[in-house]
Design a protein around this motif. Structure first.
Motif, PDB file in Angstrom:
ATOM      1  N   SER A  12      23.646 -83.795   4.534  1.00 30.12           N
ATOM      2  CA  SER A  12      22.928 -83.588   3.273  1.00 30.12           C
ATOM      3  C   SER A  12      23.097 -84.818   2.380  1.00 30.12           C
ATOM      4  O   SER A  12      24.079 -85.559   2.512  1.00 30.12           O
ATOM      5  CB  SER A  12      23.453 -82.344   2.558  1.00 30.12           C
ATOM      6  OG  SER A  12      24.825 -82.495   2.256  1.00 30.12           O
ATOM      7  N   ALA A  32      19.502 -81.024  -6.816  1.00 32.99           N
ATOM      8  CA  ALA A  32      18.719 -79.796  -6.974  1.00 32.99           C
ATOM      9  C   ALA A  32      17.874 -79.825  -8.237  1.00 32.99           C
ATOM     10  O   ALA A  32      16.785 -79.245  -8.278  1.00 32.99           O
ATOM     11  CB  ALA A  32      19.657 -78.589  -6.988  1.00 32.99           C
ATOM     12  N   ASN A  62      14.917 -81.393  -7.304  1.00 35.45           N
ATOM     13  CA  ASN A  62      14.226 -80.644  -6.249  1.00 35.45           C
ATOM     14  C   ASN A  62      14.285 -79.148  -6.578  1.00 35.45           C
ATOM     15  O   ASN A  62      14.971 -78.368  -5.908  1.00 35.45           O
ATOM     16  CB  ASN A  62      14.880 -80.905  -4.887  1.00 35.45           C
ATOM     17  CG  ASN A  62      14.753 -82.343  -4.443  1.00 35.45           C
ATOM     18  OD1 ASN A  62      13.797 -82.739  -3.797  1.00 35.45           O
ATOM     19  ND2 ASN A  62      15.748 -83.158  -4.820  1.00 35.45           N
ATOM     20  N   SER A 104      14.485 -76.163  -4.250  1.00 35.53           N
ATOM     21  CA  SER A 104      15.655 -76.003  -3.381  1.00 35.53           C
ATOM     22  C   SER A 104      16.888 -75.567  -4.167  1.00 35.53           C
ATOM     23  O   SER A 104      17.998 -76.018  -3.921  1.00 35.53           O
ATOM     24  CB  SER A 104      15.940 -77.326  -2.656  1.00 35.53           C
ATOM     25  OG  SER A 104      14.859 -77.721  -1.856  1.00 35.53           O
ATOM     26  N   PRO A 159      19.829 -75.040   1.232  1.00 36.81           N
ATOM     27  CA  PRO A 159      20.514 -76.320   1.052  1.00 36.81           C
ATOM     28  C   PRO A 159      22.013 -76.228   0.787  1.00 36.81           C
ATOM     29  O   PRO A 159      22.737 -77.203   0.942  1.00 36.81           O
ATOM     30  CB  PRO A 159      19.799 -76.917  -0.162  1.00 36.81           C
ATOM     31  CG  PRO A 159      19.382 -75.720  -0.959  1.00 36.81           C
ATOM     32  CD  PRO A 159      19.011 -74.682   0.057  1.00 36.81           C
TER      33      PRO A 159
END
Length: 330
Positions: free
Chosen positions: A139, A151, A154, A157, A205
């Motif tokens: 990751s 995050a 994003n 996610s 994630p």
């Protein structure tokens, strides 16, 4: 015939009187042989059960009496907890409980068959179970604070895998989301294995669960720990910073534990004897090593400290749970 009947009745009466005189002695002897039961709310074979059996093995020696483990599963620990509440107050029945039945359920269930504060007395704090956040090893974030930054960029996610709803990690995530003004949300799974499958498969994630869930995957290089709950690092993961160290205080009171309880009203002398035996068993080097391999840090702390921890965590989570409006199914 009447004379025979009168004589028979007379001797029968004498016999019953003699037996009546010995009855209390016989009953006491029976009671002294009654095993002390360690009641756990989990099926045989799991880490919780293994811990209870390891403690029982040591207690048989220190107490010089039979000690057995009884598995009473159902309703997330409510069945076991209620059964101990209704047990005789003689110190022969001990509940080995995790945190939820005492610090979360009072605020998530509309009605419980027991009152954690009124119906139980804490005997000893036995173990801590470090809870952690972990992600795939490849990751783009190396720790939890980096995940939060990623995050934020994003937002699609922001789902975080947890084992079921209604646990500390669920409420920690929702509390964190509110604190940070983001939309992080818990994604519930049926167990740690299911979480790992989706995590490694790239379907979620980040995951939060007992650290032991990801021990093997981390050793094999497939996952990475990003943070642990509590206010100090876990001895099982000394190189992994706490969430608090990374600027997130929402998981300070999310550390899981196991505490021994007896019904309120149990004689103090018996409680003190059990406390001493349980603390000694938890501090045993052999037990500590065995349980450390299964993700538990054996503690062995007195009942007074255990009781304070229950009160602190319960007080902390009450308003957070109320704000979510979450109610457990009954």
């Amino acid at each position: 015939m009447n004379s025979i009947n009168r004589t028979t009745r007379r001797y029968t009466g004498l016999l019953l009187a003699l037996l009546g005189g010995f009855a209390p002695v016989w009953t006491h002897a029976q009671g002294s042989d009654t095993p002390t039961r360690l009641v756990v709310a989990f099926a045989a074979g799991g880490p919780n059960d293994i811990m209870a059996r390891a403690l029982a093995e040591k207690m048989r020696v220190s107490l010089n009496e039979p000690v057995v483990v009884e598995n009473r599963t159902g309703a997330g620990g409510i069945v076991a907890t209620d059964s101990v509440k209704r047990a005789p107050k003689d110190g022969k029945t001990i509940l080995i409980s995790s945190a939820p039945p005492f610090v979360l359920y009072p605020w998530t269930y509309k009605q419980l068959p027991y009152n954690p504060e009124a119906d139980f007395a804490a005997v000893a704090h036995l173990a801590e179970v470090p809870l952690a956040a972990f992600a795939r090893a490849d990751s783009p974030y190396q720790n939890f604070s980096q995940y939060l930054s990623w995050a934020k960029d994003n937002p699609a996610s922001q789902g975080i895998g947890v084992v079921a709803l209604g646990g500390m990690m669920h409420f920690g995530v929702t509390s964190m989301a509110q604190t940070l003004g983001q939309k992080y949300f818990p994604v519930p799974y049926r167990g740690g294995a299911a979480i790992l499958t989706d995590l490694v498969g790239g379907n979620v994630p980040l995951a939060m669960d007992a650290a032991a869930t990801a021990f093997e995957m981390t050793k094999s290089g497939k996952t990475r720990f990003l943070g642990v709950t509590g206010t100090k690092r876990s001895p099982l993961l000394p190189d992994v910073p706490t969430f608090k160290e990374q600027g997130i205080g929402n998981f300070d009171n999310a550390s899981a534990w196991y505490i021994a309880f007896v019904p309120s009203g149990t004689p103090p002398a018996r409680v003190a004897r059990l406390e001493s035996a349980l603390i000694a068993a938890a501090k045993d080097v052999e037990v500590q090593k065995r349980m450390g391999n299964l993700g538990m840090v054996m503690t062995g702390l007195p009942g007074k400290e255990a009781s304070q921890l229950v009160s602190t965590q319960s007080t902390y989570w009450k308003p957070i749970i109320a704000q979510t409006g979450f109610k457990a199914d009954q």
